[in-house]
Design a protein around this motif. Sequence first.
Motif, short mmCIF file in Angstrom:
data_model
loop_
_atom_site.label_atom_id
_atom_site.label_comp_id
_atom_site.label_asym_id
_atom_site.label_seq_id
_atom_site.Cartn_x
_atom_site.Cartn_y
_atom_site.Cartn_z
N ASP A 25 81.90 -21.08 122.69
CA ASP A 25 81.23 -22.01 123.59
C ASP A 25 79.79 -22.18 123.12
O ASP A 25 79.31 -21.45 122.24
CB ASP A 25 81.33 -21.56 125.05
CG ASP A 25 80.54 -20.30 125.37
OD1 ASP A 25 79.40 -20.16 124.87
OD2 ASP A 25 81.04 -19.47 126.14
N VAL A 27 76.81 -21.56 124.37
CA VAL A 27 75.89 -20.44 124.52
C VAL A 27 76.19 -19.35 123.49
O VAL A 27 75.28 -18.82 122.86
CB VAL A 27 75.92 -19.89 125.97
CG1 VAL A 27 75.16 -18.59 126.09
CG2 VAL A 27 75.34 -20.93 126.93
N THR A 28 77.45 -19.05 123.28
CA THR A 28 77.84 -18.04 122.30
C THR A 28 77.42 -18.47 120.89
O THR A 28 76.88 -17.67 120.12
CB THR A 28 79.36 -17.80 122.35
OG1 THR A 28 79.71 -17.39 123.68
CG2 THR A 28 79.80 -16.74 121.36
N ARG A 31 73.57 -18.21 120.64
CA ARG A 31 73.18 -16.79 120.58
C ARG A 31 73.46 -16.21 119.19
O ARG A 31 72.67 -15.42 118.69
CB ARG A 31 73.93 -15.97 121.63
CG ARG A 31 73.37 -16.07 123.02
CD ARG A 31 74.20 -15.18 123.97
NE ARG A 31 73.73 -15.27 125.32
CZ ARG A 31 72.78 -14.48 125.85
NH1 ARG A 31 72.21 -13.55 125.12
NH2 ARG A 31 72.41 -14.63 127.10
N GLN A 135 67.52 -17.42 126.23
CA GLN A 135 68.59 -16.50 126.62
C GLN A 135 68.42 -15.98 128.04
O GLN A 135 69.43 -15.70 128.70
CB GLN A 135 68.69 -15.36 125.60
CG GLN A 135 69.19 -15.87 124.26
CD GLN A 135 69.51 -14.82 123.23
OE1 GLN A 135 70.06 -15.15 122.19
NE2 GLN A 135 69.19 -13.57 123.45
N PHE A 139 70.01 -20.40 129.21
CA PHE A 139 71.44 -20.14 129.05
C PHE A 139 72.12 -19.74 130.37
O PHE A 139 73.20 -20.25 130.68
CB PHE A 139 71.70 -19.10 127.97
CG PHE A 139 71.38 -19.57 126.56
CD1 PHE A 139 70.98 -20.87 126.28
CD2 PHE A 139 71.47 -18.69 125.50
CE1 PHE A 139 70.68 -21.29 124.98
CE2 PHE A 139 71.19 -19.08 124.20
CZ PHE A 139 70.79 -20.38 123.94
N PRO A 140 71.54 -18.82 131.15
CA PRO A 140 72.19 -18.49 132.43
C PRO A 140 72.34 -19.71 133.35
O PRO A 140 73.37 -19.86 134.01
CB PRO A 140 71.26 -17.44 133.05
CG PRO A 140 70.56 -16.83 131.89
CD PRO A 140 70.38 -17.95 130.90
N LYS A 143 75.18 -21.84 132.06
CA LYS A 143 76.47 -21.25 132.39
C LYS A 143 76.88 -21.52 133.84
O LYS A 143 78.06 -21.65 134.14
CB LYS A 143 76.45 -19.74 132.14
CG LYS A 143 76.57 -19.36 130.68
CD LYS A 143 76.60 -17.86 130.54
CE LYS A 143 77.01 -17.44 129.15
NZ LYS A 143 77.20 -16.00 129.03
N LYS A 144 75.90 -21.57 134.74
CA LYS A 144 76.17 -21.81 136.16
C LYS A 144 76.38 -23.29 136.47
O LYS A 144 76.85 -23.62 137.55
CB LYS A 144 75.03 -21.26 137.02
CG LYS A 144 74.98 -19.75 137.04
CD LYS A 144 73.81 -19.26 137.88
CE LYS A 144 73.69 -17.75 137.81
NZ LYS A 144 72.47 -17.26 138.46
N LEU A 149 80.99 -25.97 128.48
CA LEU A 149 80.33 -25.30 127.36
C LEU A 149 81.23 -25.15 126.13
O LEU A 149 80.72 -25.05 125.02
CB LEU A 149 79.79 -23.95 127.80
CG LEU A 149 78.64 -24.02 128.83
CD1 LEU A 149 78.24 -22.63 129.29
CD2 LEU A 149 77.44 -24.77 128.27
#
Length: 171
Positions: A25, A27-28, A31, A135, A139-140, A143-144, A149
């Motif tokens: 995804d 974010v991954t 990162r 991060q 990113f959080p 994700k919400k 993603l």
Amino acid sequence: MPSTTATRSTAVRKSSTKASPRTPDAVTLLRADHKKVSDLFDQFEKSRSTAKKRQLVAQICQELTVHAQVEEEIFYPEVQAALRDKELVPEAKVEHQSIKDLIAAVEGVEPYGEDYDAKVKVMSEWVKHHVKEEQNEMFPKAKKSKLDLVELGQRLQSRKDELLAQYPTSH
């Protein structure tokens, strides 16, 4: 007849469920880029070889340039729209510009002297600061959000592959 919006969201959901398990995804993926660049900066710090420093800086500059471009073209606009953000994304873009200025100061330059190492060190510190904010804050929130993603990760990876193909040798 279903509305375009309903059709599009159904397609997005279907594409995300059929995604290859190897496709990270968004974010991954981002990162992983952060980790790779951090590792390259660590190698630079430990290196005493001019040739190795030259190679590491070339790779750092390539990775940061491609990463910033895919974030600015794809990730940031999506995050900004989904979060109705007026702070995180504009600040991240300004941070990118500062890092790009340092890239321009070291890319293709022979790694001699204290100024060169200092520029790379400052670039490393700015990247670490930027990564921490992304991060821990962006990113959080992404994700919400309602962002897909996985689909976003596929678009990021596809664009990243296109950009990396433009470089003479990919590391």
